[in-house]
Design an enzyme around this catalytic site. Sequence first.
Site, mmCIF file in Angstrom:
data_model
loop_
_atom_site.group_PDB
_atom_site.id
_atom_site.type_symbol
_atom_site.label_atom_id
_atom_site.label_comp_id
_atom_site.label_asym_id
_atom_site.label_seq_id
_atom_site.Cartn_x
_atom_site.Cartn_y
_atom_site.Cartn_z
ATOM 1 N N CYS A 1 21.297 -13.225 -6.859
ATOM 2 C CA CYS A 1 21.577 -13.834 -8.168
ATOM 3 C C CYS A 1 23.046 -13.684 -8.548
ATOM 4 O O CYS A 1 23.671 -14.623 -9.024
ATOM 5 C CB CYS A 1 20.760 -13.165 -9.276
ATOM 6 S SG CYS A 1 19.028 -12.916 -8.884
ATOM 7 N N ASP A 2 23.591 -12.489 -8.352
ATOM 8 C CA ASP A 2 24.875 -12.163 -8.983
ATOM 9 C C ASP A 2 26.029 -11.920 -8.016
ATOM 10 O O ASP A 2 27.165 -11.763 -8.459
ATOM 11 C CB ASP A 2 24.700 -10.914 -9.874
ATOM 12 C CG ASP A 2 23.703 -11.173 -10.997
ATOM 13 O OD1 ASP A 2 23.602 -12.331 -11.433
ATOM 14 O OD2 ASP A 2 23.013 -10.229 -11.415
ATOM 15 N N CYS B 1 20.217 -7.638 -8.378
ATOM 16 C CA CYS B 1 19.924 -8.812 -7.554
ATOM 17 C C CYS B 1 21.217 -9.372 -6.943
ATOM 18 O O CYS B 1 22.017 -9.994 -7.650
ATOM 19 C CB CYS B 1 19.220 -9.866 -8.416
ATOM 20 S SG CYS B 1 18.858 -11.391 -7.533
HETATM 21 P P1 FAD Z 1 8.617 -11.492 -14.456
HETATM 22 O O1 FAD Z 1 9.788 -12.327 -14.814
HETATM 23 O O2 FAD Z 1 8.822 -10.039 -14.188
HETATM 24 O O3 FAD Z 1 7.556 -11.675 -15.623
HETATM 25 C C1 FAD Z 1 6.421 -10.861 -15.706
HETATM 26 C C2 FAD Z 1 5.941 -10.866 -17.144
HETATM 27 O O4 FAD Z 1 4.673 -10.222 -17.191
HETATM 28 C C3 FAD Z 1 6.865 -10.087 -18.080
HETATM 29 O O5 FAD Z 1 7.280 -10.953 -19.137
HETATM 30 C C4 FAD Z 1 6.008 -8.931 -18.587
HETATM 31 O O6 FAD Z 1 6.232 -8.640 -19.963
HETATM 32 C C5 FAD Z 1 4.600 -9.471 -18.391
HETATM 33 N N1 FAD Z 1 3.617 -8.419 -18.166
HETATM 34 C C6 FAD Z 1 3.676 -7.421 -17.245
HETATM 35 N N2 FAD Z 1 2.566 -6.654 -17.322
HETATM 36 C C7 FAD Z 1 1.789 -7.191 -18.299
HETATM 37 C C8 FAD Z 1 0.520 -6.841 -18.847
HETATM 38 N N3 FAD Z 1 -0.175 -5.787 -18.389
HETATM 39 N N4 FAD Z 1 0.021 -7.605 -19.849
HETATM 40 C C9 FAD Z 1 0.722 -8.683 -20.349
HETATM 41 N N5 FAD Z 1 1.942 -9.035 -19.868
HETATM 42 C C10 FAD Z 1 2.455 -8.310 -18.850
HETATM 43 N N6 FAD Z 1 16.520 -14.742 -10.469
HETATM 44 C C11 FAD Z 1 17.190 -15.878 -10.165
HETATM 45 O O7 FAD Z 1 16.619 -16.787 -9.550
HETATM 46 N N7 FAD Z 1 18.484 -16.060 -10.565
HETATM 47 C C12 FAD Z 1 19.165 -15.144 -11.302
HETATM 48 O O8 FAD Z 1 20.331 -15.340 -11.653
HETATM 49 C C13 FAD Z 1 18.466 -13.943 -11.645
HETATM 50 N N8 FAD Z 1 19.085 -12.998 -12.375
HETATM 51 C C14 FAD Z 1 18.395 -11.904 -12.762
HETATM 52 C C15 FAD Z 1 19.020 -11.000 -13.613
HETATM 53 C C16 FAD Z 1 18.331 -9.889 -14.077
HETATM 54 C C17 FAD Z 1 19.036 -8.945 -15.024
HETATM 55 C C18 FAD Z 1 16.987 -9.653 -13.624
HETATM 56 C C19 FAD Z 1 16.234 -8.448 -14.115
HETATM 57 C C20 FAD Z 1 16.368 -10.544 -12.774
HETATM 58 C C21 FAD Z 1 17.053 -11.682 -12.335
HETATM 59 N N9 FAD Z 1 16.473 -12.612 -11.486
HETATM 60 C C22 FAD Z 1 17.126 -13.767 -11.181
HETATM 61 C C23 FAD Z 1 15.122 -12.399 -10.912
HETATM 62 C C24 FAD Z 1 14.064 -13.157 -11.722
HETATM 63 O O9 FAD Z 1 14.216 -12.844 -13.093
HETATM 64 C C25 FAD Z 1 12.668 -12.797 -11.244
HETATM 65 O O10 FAD Z 1 12.548 -13.030 -9.852
HETATM 66 C C26 FAD Z 1 11.610 -13.624 -11.972
HETATM 67 O O11 FAD Z 1 11.714 -13.436 -13.363
HETATM 68 C C27 FAD Z 1 10.198 -13.250 -11.527
HETATM 69 O O12 FAD Z 1 9.295 -13.969 -12.297
HETATM 70 P P2 FAD Z 1 7.783 -13.488 -12.491
HETATM 71 O O13 FAD Z 1 7.185 -14.474 -13.441
HETATM 72 O O14 FAD Z 1 7.137 -13.250 -11.190
HETATM 73 O O15 FAD Z 1 7.861 -12.049 -13.170
#
Ligand code: FAD
Length: 313
Positions: A137-138, A134
Amino acid sequence: MLDCAIIGGGPAGLTAGLYTTRGGLKNVSMFEMGVPGGQITKSSEIENYPGFFDSSKTGLDFMDAWQKQCFHFGLKHEMKKVVSVQKTGAFFTITLDGGETVEAKTAIVCTGAVPKRAGFKGEDEFYGRGVSTCATCDGFFYKDKPVTVLGGGDTALEEAFFLSNICSDVYVVHRRDTFRAAPPTIDRAMRKENIHLITDSVIEEAVGDAMGLSGVEIKNLKTDEITHMDNTGLFVFVGQDVKNDVLKDEAGNFICEMSDLGQVIVDLKMHTSVEGLFVAGDLRIDAPKQVVSAAGDGSIAALQVISYIQEQQ
Ligand code: FAD
Ligand code: NAP
């Protein structure tokens, strides 16, 4: 019968849980197969969430308070994997791993989209500690420093361009001699003086120590020559794995409208093409892939769920 089933417990799912329960819904369950928190729990630091500015806290620390807040208002967490979400008549049937089913009046799917890993040595070890997926982010952590980008698609070259405005130099490493990205994007990258395209090459290894990544080894696939690059952040953009399987029916067809890239098409209120089914966060089209926007989506979807249930009564 649940008022709302939330699938996925990242920033989008947890925020949806907070807003639905605090908004008066009594029977809301969040199905999260792991510890709630989502992808950001893999990060060593978060610097761009408004109001939160503490470099000693990891992504895991950051998300800890989110779940406590949700559970305080009555959200239930089922640590179970969801296999499918289907609309049966007016309601939804949520099928869990193992075959158990749960009925719900509405569903908010927030299963996210995970950046693919390239598979080089050290990638997992330094993920979130110098290896990033990202730039938004970084990138700022490498202000006026050199960074390396892996990938040759539109994402890699667009993110390389973004990084070139922050970092001193951007070295784009691509495994072939032609890029997959659209021609205008390639031209733009080639014209930027601090973007350097390194073709026919791969990342052989990400190297570092307990402090994190210290450099990368780049291998030329034609000559086998290895070049060591010190003091660089490594950004990997080799595609996305969109977690959309739960929205497929038994025949493997999606139950709602999807984009060509496998993301769910929603409107500004997070409505999908199926009544009562909402999608929030990285799973939706045009997601900015940020915690703050995933949380925003979750709140919007939750408010729509509350209105939808009131209208049905
Ligand atoms: P996710 O965070 O992907 O959550 C989805 C969840 O659904 C997961 O916990 C997963 O276990 C669960 N899941 C999936 N399939 C199933 C299923 N079939 N049954 C039950 N559970 C399920 N964003 C920022 O704003 N700032 C940052 O500094 C930043 N740094 C990042 C660093 C890293 C290393 C990464 C990987 C991402 C970073 N991001 C950052 C991006 C940010 O984390 C994501 O945009 C955000 O988490 C998305 O949220 P979400 O809830 O849509 O999905
Ligand atoms: P992508 O098009 O699949 O490109 C992935 C890139 O990573 C390719 O260059 C691929 O190399 C390389 N790669 C894959 N696995 C690798 C590995 N293990 N090691 C090293 N390199 C590896 O993914 P994307 O760039 O994320 O784009 C996804 C889709 O979104 C595409 O359809 C793209 O056009 C679209 N998109 C559009 C825009 C826009 O229109 N503005 C912006 C971003 C994305 P090869 O080329 O050799 O396969």
